[in-house]
Design a protein around this motif. Structure first.
Motif: not given
Length: 67
Positions: A13-15, A22-24, A43-48, A58-67
């Motif tokens: 919520x901060x760019x 957000x999910x389990x 909505x406006x101001x939120x990225x996912x 547990x240390x073998x993951x990556x995150x991508x996108x910001x829509x």
């Protein structure tokens, strides 16, 4: 558990300066489709973004996108 993957959604919520879960965590085999069963406000101001990784490490993951 060989071949199992995990994934979850995160929201900012901060760019994109910080992210919170957000999910389990969803666990499934490769090629399997798994849904969240929920709709999340984006909505406006939120990225996912989505995070995925190997279930056994547990240390073998990556995150991508910001829509």
């Amino acid at each position: 558990m060989y071949g199992m993957r995990q994934g979850w959604l995160e929201r900012s919520t901060n760019g994109g300066s910080s992210w919170s879960d957000l999910s389990y965590t969803h666990v499934g085999a490769g090629g399997q489709t798994v849904g969240t069963d929920y709709y999340y406000y984006d909505g406006p101001g939120y990225l996912a973004r989505v995070c995925v990784g190997d279930f056994l490490y547990s240390n073998s993951y990556s995150c991508g996108g910001s829509f």
